[in-house]
Design a protein around this motif. Structure first.
Motif, mmCIF file in Angstrom:
data_model
loop_
_atom_site.group_PDB
_atom_site.id
_atom_site.type_symbol
_atom_site.label_atom_id
_atom_site.label_comp_id
_atom_site.label_asym_id
_atom_site.label_seq_id
_atom_site.Cartn_x
_atom_site.Cartn_y
_atom_site.Cartn_z
ATOM 1 N N PRO A 174 3.966 5.402 2.352
ATOM 2 C CA PRO A 174 3.664 6.435 3.106
ATOM 3 C C PRO A 174 2.597 7.406 2.506
ATOM 4 O O PRO A 174 2.720 7.802 1.435
ATOM 5 N N SER A 175 2.112 8.124 3.556
ATOM 6 C CA SER A 175 0.897 9.147 2.976
ATOM 7 C C SER A 175 1.376 10.456 2.620
ATOM 8 O O SER A 175 0.773 10.985 1.993
ATOM 9 N N SER A 176 2.957 10.447 2.758
ATOM 10 C CA SER A 176 3.507 11.793 1.959
ATOM 11 C C SER A 176 3.608 11.477 0.711
ATOM 12 O O SER A 176 3.958 12.660 0.120
ATOM 13 N N SER A 177 3.662 10.203 0.083
ATOM 14 C CA SER A 177 4.101 10.148 -1.183
ATOM 15 C C SER A 177 2.967 10.635 -1.976
ATOM 16 O O SER A 177 1.755 10.252 -1.753
ATOM 17 N N PRO A 178 3.433 11.452 -3.107
ATOM 18 C CA PRO A 178 2.282 11.689 -3.996
ATOM 19 C C PRO A 178 1.490 10.964 -4.807
ATOM 20 O O PRO A 178 0.319 11.168 -5.051
ATOM 21 N N LEU A 179 1.838 9.631 -4.752
ATOM 22 C CA LEU A 179 1.215 8.650 -5.399
ATOM 23 C C LEU A 179 0.161 8.373 -4.506
ATOM 24 O O LEU A 179 -1.214 7.748 -4.902
ATOM 25 N N HIS A 180 0.151 8.587 -3.202
ATOM 26 C CA HIS A 180 -0.559 8.180 -2.250
ATOM 27 C C HIS A 180 -1.741 9.384 -1.998
ATOM 28 O O HIS A 180 -2.881 9.160 -2.232
ATOM 29 N N LYS A 181 -1.161 10.626 -2.094
ATOM 30 C CA LYS A 181 -1.913 11.806 -1.934
ATOM 31 C C LYS A 181 -2.618 12.116 -3.180
ATOM 32 O O LYS A 181 -3.768 12.409 -3.114
ATOM 33 N N LYS A 182 -2.364 12.059 -4.507
ATOM 34 C CA LYS A 182 -2.861 12.455 -5.546
ATOM 35 C C LYS A 182 -3.641 11.301 -5.998
ATOM 36 O O LYS A 182 -4.694 11.592 -6.684
ATOM 37 N N GLN A 183 -3.345 9.969 -5.812
ATOM 38 C CA GLN A 183 -3.901 8.942 -6.679
ATOM 39 C C GLN A 183 -4.625 8.112 -5.830
ATOM 40 O O GLN A 183 -5.417 7.057 -6.307
ATOM 41 N N GLY A 184 -4.612 8.303 -4.598
ATOM 42 C CA GLY A 184 -5.046 7.144 -3.567
ATOM 43 C C GLY A 184 -4.603 6.043 -3.393
ATOM 44 O O GLY A 184 -5.221 5.066 -2.888
ATOM 45 N N VAL A 185 -3.447 5.826 -3.990
ATOM 46 C CA VAL A 185 -2.777 4.284 -3.834
ATOM 47 C C VAL A 185 -2.180 4.082 -2.463
ATOM 48 O O VAL A 185 -1.318 4.961 -2.058
ATOM 49 N N THR A 186 -2.448 3.142 -1.724
ATOM 50 C CA THR A 186 -1.961 2.870 -0.464
ATOM 51 C C THR A 186 -0.849 1.794 -0.381
ATOM 52 O O THR A 186 -0.150 1.872 0.334
ATOM 53 N N HIS A 187 -0.640 0.930 -1.656
ATOM 54 C CA HIS A 187 0.357 -0.044 -1.603
ATOM 55 C C HIS A 187 0.753 -0.078 -2.889
ATOM 56 O O HIS A 187 0.002 -0.182 -3.931
ATOM 57 N N VAL A 188 2.096 -0.342 -3.056
ATOM 58 C CA VAL A 188 2.813 -0.729 -4.297
ATOM 59 C C VAL A 188 3.240 -2.306 -3.990
ATOM 60 O O VAL A 188 3.913 -2.546 -2.945
ATOM 61 N N ILE A 189 3.114 -3.113 -4.888
ATOM 62 C CA ILE A 189 3.248 -4.457 -4.743
ATOM 63 C C ILE A 189 4.569 -4.769 -5.852
ATOM 64 O O ILE A 189 4.123 -4.616 -7.080
#
Ligand code: AR6
Length: 231
Positions: A174-189
Motif C-alpha cells: 500500500p502507498s501508505s507503507s513507509p517502505l513504499h513512501k520512503k524507499q519507493g518499493v511497490t511490491h514485497v515478494i
C-alpha cells in the motif's frame, strides 16, 4: 539498528551514483524512471542453515536463466555485511560466467533501506519468509515486516494464509507503507525456502537432493513473481 552501506565495487558505486536523485538540497525524492529492479536476500542460508556453496550455484544458475528471458530488468543480491560469504561467492561465480554486471550485482546494505541508505532504487524486494507468513522471527523477515508497518501483514493476509516450501507470494505494498513512501518499493515478494535447521518446521534432515530442488523452485517462483510485477 542501522547497517552501514558500503558498496563493494566501482561498478556498484557507478550504479549508486546513477541512481541518486539530482538535487543538492539533501532532500531525497524517489526516482521511478529507473530500470525495474528486484533486490533479494539469499534465501535459506542463515536461519534455515542451507549450505552457502550449493546456494551460490543455484542463485547464479537461476539469475542467468532469468536474464536470458528478460532484458529490461535487473536483479540485486543483498546482504548486511561486506564480510558476507554468500555475496563474495556469488559475485565470483557470476564473474566466471560473465553475467552482465549492469543486470546482476551484489550489494551491501539493509534491504529495507536501499534507497535512503544506498541510493539504490528497487521496485520490488524479496522476503525470506516463514510458512505462516508471520511478522517477526528474526532475520530479513522481521526487518521487512517492521519497516513496512502493519499494512504489509494485512495485504499479505488478504492474499494467502500460508506458503509451502519453494513457493512465492507477490504482495503489492500500500502507498501508505513507509517502505513504499520512503524507499519507493511497490511490491514485497515473500518466498519460502528449504529448511535445514532442525528447530524449524519442514526440516529436511540434511537431504540436499530435495533441498536443492526446493531452493531452485523458490528462486523460480521468486523471479516469476517479479516478472508478473513487470507486466
Ligand atoms: N537486509 C539484507 N539482508 C538481510 C537482512 C536485512 N535487513 N537481514 C538478514 N539478511 P534469514 P532464512 C540476510 O535468516 O535463512 C526468519 O526468521 C542474511 O544475512 O533472514 O531463509 C523467517 O521467519 C542472510 O544472508 O532467512 C524464517 O523462519 C539472508 O538475509 C527464517 O528466518 C537470509 O537470512 C528463514 O530463514
Amino acid at each position: 539498528k542501522k547497517a552501514s552501506i558500503v558498496s563493494v565495487s566501482d561498478k556498484e558505486v557507478e550504479h549508486r551514483n546513477r541512481n541518486l536523485p539530482d538535487n543538492s538540497s539533501g532532500v531525497s525524492t524517489v526516482s521511478v524512471s529507473d530500470i525495474p529492479t528486484l533486490a533479494f536476500p539469499s534465501i535459506s542460508t542463515a536461519d534455515f542453515q542451507f549450505d552457502i556453496e550449493k546456494a551460490s550455484d543455484i542463485i547464479v544458475e537461476k539469475v542467468e536463466e532469468f536474464l536470458n528471458k528478460v532484458t529490461n530488468a535487473r536483479l540485486v543480491l543483498v546482504d548486511l555485511s561486506h564480510r558476507s560469504k554468500i555475496l563474495s561467492v556469488v559475485k565470483a561465480r557470476a564473474a566466471l560466467k560473465h553475467i552482465d554486471t549492469d543486470k546482476f550485482f551484489t550489494f551491501v546494505g539493509d534491504i529495507t533501506q536501499l534507497y535512503t541508505g544506498g541510493g539504490l532504487h528497487c521496485t520490488a524486494i524479496a522476503n525470506a519468509a516463514n510458512w505462516r507468513l508471520k511478522p517477526g522471527g528474526g532475520g530479513v523477515n522481521a526487518a521487512i515486516f517492521n519497516a513496512a508497518g502493519p499494512s504489509l501483514e494485512t495485504a499479505t493476509k488478504e492474499r494467502a494464509g500460508s506458503l509451502s516450501p519453494g513457493s512465492a507470494l507477490v504482495v503489492p505494498l500500500p502507498s501508505s507503507s513507509p517502505l513504499h513512501k520512503k524507499q519507493g518499493v511497490t511490491h514485497v515478494i515473500h518466498v519460502l525456502g528449504p529448511n535445514m535447521n532442525p528447530q524449524r518446521p519442514n526440516f529436511l534432515n540434511n537431504d540436499y537432493k530435495k533441498g536443492c530442488e526446493v531452493l531452485r523452485e523458490a528462486y523460480s517462483s521468486l523471479f516469476n513473481g517479479f516478472l508478473s510485477v513487470l507486466k
